[in-house]
Scaffold this motif. Structure first.
Motif, PDB file in Angstrom:
ATOM      1  N   LEU A  95       0.829  -1.207   0.000  1.00 57.39           N
ATOM      2  CA  LEU A  95       0.000   0.000   0.000  1.00 57.39           C
ATOM      3  C   LEU A  95       0.867   1.263   0.000  1.00 57.39           C
ATOM      4  O   LEU A  95       0.555   2.248  -0.669  1.00 57.39           O
ATOM      5  N   PHE A  96       1.967   1.221   0.746  1.00 60.02           N
ATOM      6  CA  PHE A  96       2.887   2.356   0.754  1.00 60.02           C
ATOM      7  C   PHE A  96       3.533   2.506  -0.628  1.00 60.02           C
ATOM      8  O   PHE A  96       3.727   3.630  -1.110  1.00 60.02           O
ATOM      9  N   CYS A  97       3.858   1.383  -1.252  1.00 64.29           N
ATOM     10  CA  CYS A  97       4.396   1.407  -2.625  1.00 64.29           C
ATOM     11  C   CYS A  97       3.431   2.101  -3.585  1.00 64.29           C
ATOM     12  O   CYS A  97       3.843   2.902  -4.427  1.00 64.29           O
ATOM     13  N   GLU A  98       2.161   1.763  -3.469  1.00 64.74           N
ATOM     14  CA  GLU A  98       1.157   2.353  -4.359  1.00 64.74           C
ATOM     15  C   GLU A  98       1.091   3.868  -4.190  1.00 64.74           C
ATOM     16  O   GLU A  98       0.914   4.604  -5.166  1.00 64.74           O
ATOM     17  N   LEU A  99       1.227   4.333  -2.954  1.00 67.66           N
ATOM     18  CA  LEU A  99       1.217   5.766  -2.706  1.00 67.66           C
ATOM     19  C   LEU A  99       2.416   6.427  -3.381  1.00 67.66           C
ATOM     20  O   LEU A  99       2.284   7.458  -4.039  1.00 67.66           O
ATOM     21  N   VAL A 100       3.589   5.818  -3.242  1.00 65.59           N
ATOM     22  CA  VAL A 100       4.798   6.352  -3.872  1.00 65.59           C
ATOM     23  C   VAL A 100       4.649   6.358  -5.390  1.00 65.59           C
ATOM     24  O   VAL A 100       4.960   7.347  -6.057  1.00 65.59           O
ATOM     25  N   GLN A 101       4.152   5.263  -5.945  1.00 65.50           N
ATOM     26  CA  GLN A 101       4.009   5.163  -7.399  1.00 65.50           C
ATOM     27  C   GLN A 101       3.039   6.204  -7.953  1.00 65.50           C
ATOM     28  O   GLN A 101       3.236   6.753  -9.028  1.00 65.50           O
ATOM     29  N   SER A 102       1.983   6.496  -7.191  1.00 63.46           N
ATOM     30  CA  SER A 102       1.018   7.491  -7.654  1.00 63.46           C
ATOM     31  C   SER A 102       1.669   8.868  -7.768  1.00 63.46           C
ATOM     32  O   SER A 102       1.310   9.668  -8.635  1.00 63.46           O
ATOM     33  N   LEU A 103       2.641   9.152  -6.899  1.00 66.61           N
ATOM     34  CA  LEU A 103       3.352  10.425  -6.965  1.00 66.61           C
ATOM     35  C   LEU A 103       4.364  10.425  -8.108  1.00 66.61           C
ATOM     36  O   LEU A 103       4.531  11.421  -8.811  1.00 66.61           O
ATOM     37  N   VAL A 104       5.034   9.297  -8.320  1.00 64.28           N
ATOM     38  CA  VAL A 104       6.001   9.188  -9.414  1.00 64.28           C
ATOM     39  C   VAL A 104       5.322   9.413 -10.762  1.00 64.28           C
ATOM     40  O   VAL A 104       5.872  10.074 -11.656  1.00 64.28           O
ATOM     41  N   GLU A 105       4.105   8.890 -10.903  1.00 61.97           N
ATOM     42  CA  GLU A 105       3.383   8.999 -12.178  1.00 61.97           C
ATOM     43  C   GLU A 105       3.025  10.434 -12.542  1.00 61.97           C
ATOM     44  O   GLU A 105       2.678  10.717 -13.684  1.00 61.97           O
ATOM     45  N   GLN A 106       3.100  11.353 -11.595  1.00 60.48           N
ATOM     46  CA  GLN A 106       2.749  12.741 -11.875  1.00 60.48           C
ATOM     47  C   GLN A 106       3.887  13.532 -12.515  1.00 60.48           C
ATOM     48  O   GLN A 106       3.722  14.698 -12.844  1.00 60.48           O
ATOM     49  N   PHE A 107       5.030  12.893 -12.728  1.00 61.97           N
ATOM     50  CA  PHE A 107       6.174  13.617 -13.256  1.00 61.97           C
ATOM     51  C   PHE A 107       6.237  13.616 -14.779  1.00 61.97           C
ATOM     52  O   PHE A 107       7.179  14.161 -15.361  1.00 61.97           O
ATOM     53  N   SER A 109       6.861  13.351 -18.610  1.00 60.85           N
ATOM     54  CA  SER A 109       7.905  12.886 -19.525  1.00 60.85           C
ATOM     55  C   SER A 109       9.236  12.642 -18.828  1.00 60.85           C
ATOM     56  O   SER A 109      10.106  11.960 -19.357  1.00 60.85           O
ATOM     57  N   LYS A 110       9.435  13.231 -17.648  1.00 61.44           N
ATOM     58  CA  LYS A 110      10.706  13.072 -16.955  1.00 61.44           C
ATOM     59  C   LYS A 110      10.662  11.973 -15.903  1.00 61.44           C
ATOM     60  O   LYS A 110      11.568  11.840 -15.095  1.00 61.44           O
ATOM     61  N   ALA A 111       9.607  11.166 -15.941  1.00 57.08           N
ATOM     62  CA  ALA A 111       9.458  10.105 -14.944  1.00 57.08           C
ATOM     63  C   ALA A 111      10.558   9.057 -15.072  1.00 57.08           C
ATOM     64  O   ALA A 111      10.843   8.333 -14.122  1.00 57.08           O
ATOM     65  N   ASN A 112      11.185   8.957 -16.275  1.00 57.15           N
ATOM     66  CA  ASN A 112      12.242   7.955 -16.451  1.00 57.15           C
ATOM     67  C   ASN A 112      13.430   8.225 -15.528  1.00 57.15           C
ATOM     68  O   ASN A 112      14.237   7.341 -15.255  1.00 57.15           O
ATOM     69  N   ILE A 113      13.546   9.444 -15.036  1.00 57.19           N
ATOM     70  CA  ILE A 113      14.606   9.770 -14.079  1.00 57.19           C
ATOM     71  C   ILE A 113      14.400   8.992 -12.778  1.00 57.19           C
ATOM     72  O   ILE A 113      15.347   8.701 -12.061  1.00 57.19           O
ATOM     73  N   LEU A 114      13.153   8.643 -12.500  1.00 63.82           N
ATOM     74  CA  LEU A 114      12.827   7.992 -11.237  1.00 63.82           C
ATOM     75  C   LEU A 114      12.610   6.486 -11.394  1.00 63.82           C
ATOM     76  O   LEU A 114      11.759   5.898 -10.739  1.00 63.82           O
ATOM     77  N   LYS A 115      13.390   5.870 -12.270  1.00 61.13           N
ATOM     78  CA  LYS A 115      13.254   4.427 -12.460  1.00 61.13           C
ATOM     79  C   LYS A 115      13.514   3.658 -11.175  1.00 61.13           C
ATOM     80  O   LYS A 115      12.939   2.596 -10.942  1.00 61.13           O
ATOM     81  N   SER A 116      14.377   4.198 -10.332  1.00 60.25           N
ATOM     82  CA  SER A 116      14.702   3.516  -9.085  1.00 60.25           C
ATOM     83  C   SER A 116      13.527   3.501  -8.113  1.00 60.25           C
ATOM     84  O   SER A 116      13.557   2.800  -7.108  1.00 60.25           O
ATOM     85  N   PHE A 117      12.473   4.283  -8.425  1.00 55.33           N
ATOM     86  CA  PHE A 117      11.306   4.343  -7.549  1.00 55.33           C
ATOM     87  C   PHE A 117      10.224   3.346  -7.962  1.00 55.33           C
ATOM     88  O   PHE A 117       9.099   3.434  -7.507  1.00 55.33           O
ATOM     89  N   ASN A 118      10.566   2.405  -8.838  1.00 51.23           N
ATOM     90  CA  ASN A 118       9.647   1.321  -9.174  1.00 51.23           C
ATOM     91  C   ASN A 118       9.952   0.151  -8.248  1.00 51.23           C
ATOM     92  O   ASN A 118      10.982  -0.509  -8.367  1.00 51.23           O
ATOM     93  N   PHE A 119       9.058  -0.090  -7.302  1.00 50.14           N
ATOM     94  CA  PHE A 119       9.350  -1.032  -6.232  1.00 50.14           C
ATOM     95  C   PHE A 119       8.675  -2.395  -6.388  1.00 50.14           C
ATOM     96  O   PHE A 119       8.944  -3.291  -5.608  1.00 50.14           O
ATOM     97  N   ILE A 120       7.801  -2.532  -7.354  1.00 52.56           N
ATOM     98  CA  ILE A 120       7.093  -3.802  -7.545  1.00 52.56           C
ATOM     99  C   ILE A 120       7.550  -4.458  -8.835  1.00 52.56           C
ATOM    100  O   ILE A 120       7.482  -3.848  -9.911  1.00 52.56           O
ATOM    101  N   GLN A 121       8.022  -5.685  -8.740  1.00 57.79           N
ATOM    102  CA  GLN A 121       8.444  -6.439  -9.914  1.00 57.79           C
ATOM    103  C   GLN A 121       7.482  -7.593 -10.129  1.00 57.79           C
ATOM    104  O   GLN A 121       7.297  -8.434  -9.249  1.00 57.79           O
ATOM    105  N   THR A 122       6.849  -7.617 -11.313  1.00 56.46           N
ATOM    106  CA  THR A 122       5.885  -8.671 -11.638  1.00 56.46           C
ATOM    107  C   THR A 122       6.572  -9.756 -12.451  1.00 56.46           C
ATOM    108  O   THR A 122       7.228  -9.478 -13.454  1.00 56.46           O
ATOM    109  N   HIS A 123       6.412 -10.999 -12.043  1.00 59.68           N
ATOM    110  CA  HIS A 123       7.063 -12.131 -12.699  1.00 59.68           C
ATOM    111  C   HIS A 123       6.115 -12.802 -13.706  1.00 59.68           C
ATOM    112  O   HIS A 123       4.916 -12.534 -13.717  1.00 59.68           O
ATOM    113  N   SER A 124       6.680 -13.663 -14.535  1.00 61.53           N
ATOM    114  CA  SER A 124       5.908 -14.315 -15.601  1.00 61.53           C
ATOM    115  C   SER A 124       4.780 -15.175 -15.059  1.00 61.53           C
ATOM    116  O   SER A 124       3.758 -15.373 -15.715  1.00 61.53           O
ATOM    117  N   ASN A 125       4.935 -15.687 -13.857  1.00 59.31           N
ATOM    118  CA  ASN A 125       3.889 -16.526 -13.267  1.00 59.31           C
ATOM    119  C   ASN A 125       2.806 -15.712 -12.563  1.00 59.31           C
ATOM    120  O   ASN A 125       1.906 -16.260 -11.942  1.00 59.31           O
TER     121      ASN A 125
END
Length: 220
Positions: A95-107, A109-125
């Motif tokens: 839930l805290f991740c989702e809050l952070v991600q919602s703020l990152v998405e507001q940036f 075209s320059k959101a790529n600067i904040l790649k390190s702020f992607n905290f959820i990794q989805t796997h093939s399964n």
């Protein structure tokens, strides 16, 4: 006339929710004061439009129920907004991740600067795991999980992204941004910069924080 035009516009735009922030500012200035004209107008807005209202404010906002009984009868539900947590279980951390991600998405075209702020990794399964968890924990300790503090941090970060050439969201820059924040926006319970200390300090703080919280629960 303006009121009529407002009701007409709300109807034409199919407005389904009205949010009134800082509702505590509409309270009388003294305990013996009469209800404000603003609160009386809000009651009329409810009656004339039948549009749900979400009233946001500090704890003082609950006094509205005492000073204006007619408005209180129209307030169906109240709920406190508490700080987030990453200390107890994976869902809290998510839930805290989702809050952070919602703020990152507001940036934008320059959101790529904040790649390190992607905290959820989805796997093939279809399963999900946390990535860069250390940065997430630093953010949590920096703000104590309070949304307003996290918002203020990202607002300052946004300024740096758009004003500093070739800005990088590395720990030294994040530590500098943290040091620039108003004391009311940061965790008042720590005396260190969460972005410049070793992760051992972060984990020690989180461990002590959980222990103290459990102790309070036992006392209550």
């Amino acid at each position: 006339e303006k009121e009529y035009r407002l009701y007409h516009a709300l109807k034409n735009l199919c407005v389904q929710l009205i949010i009134v922030d800082e509702i505590h500012d509409f309270l009388p200035s003294t305990s013996k004061g009469t209800k404000s004209s603003a609160l009386a107008w809000l009651k009329g807005l409810m009656d004339n439009t039948l549009i749900p209202l979400l009233l946001l404010g500090t704890d003082k906002a609950l006094l509205i129920r005492d000073v204006y009984k007619e408005l209180a009868s129209r307030i169906r539900y109240t709920t406190p907004f508490v700080k987030f947590s990453v200390e107890n279980d994976q869902m809290s951390k998510f839930l805290f991740c989702e809050l952070v991600q919602s703020l990152v998405e507001q940036f934008g075209s320059k959101a790529n600067i904040l790649k390190s702020f992607n905290f959820i990794q989805t796997h093939s399964n279809g399963s999900c795991t946390f990535s860069n968890e250390s940065l997430l924990l630093r953010l949590y300790v920096a703000t104590d999980g309070i949304p307003r503090g996290l918002r203020d941090f990202f607002l300052e970060l946004n300024i740096e992204i758009h004003t500093v050439d070739n800005f990088k969201a590395n720990l030294p820059n994040l530590a500098r941004i943290y040091s620039m924040l108003d004391p009311s926006s940061i965790n008042e319970k720590i005396d260190f910069n969460p972005f410049s200390v070793d992760m051992k300090v972060i984990h020690k703080y989180l461990k002590m924080n959980v222990k103290n919280a459990e102790g309070k629960n036992e006392e209550n």
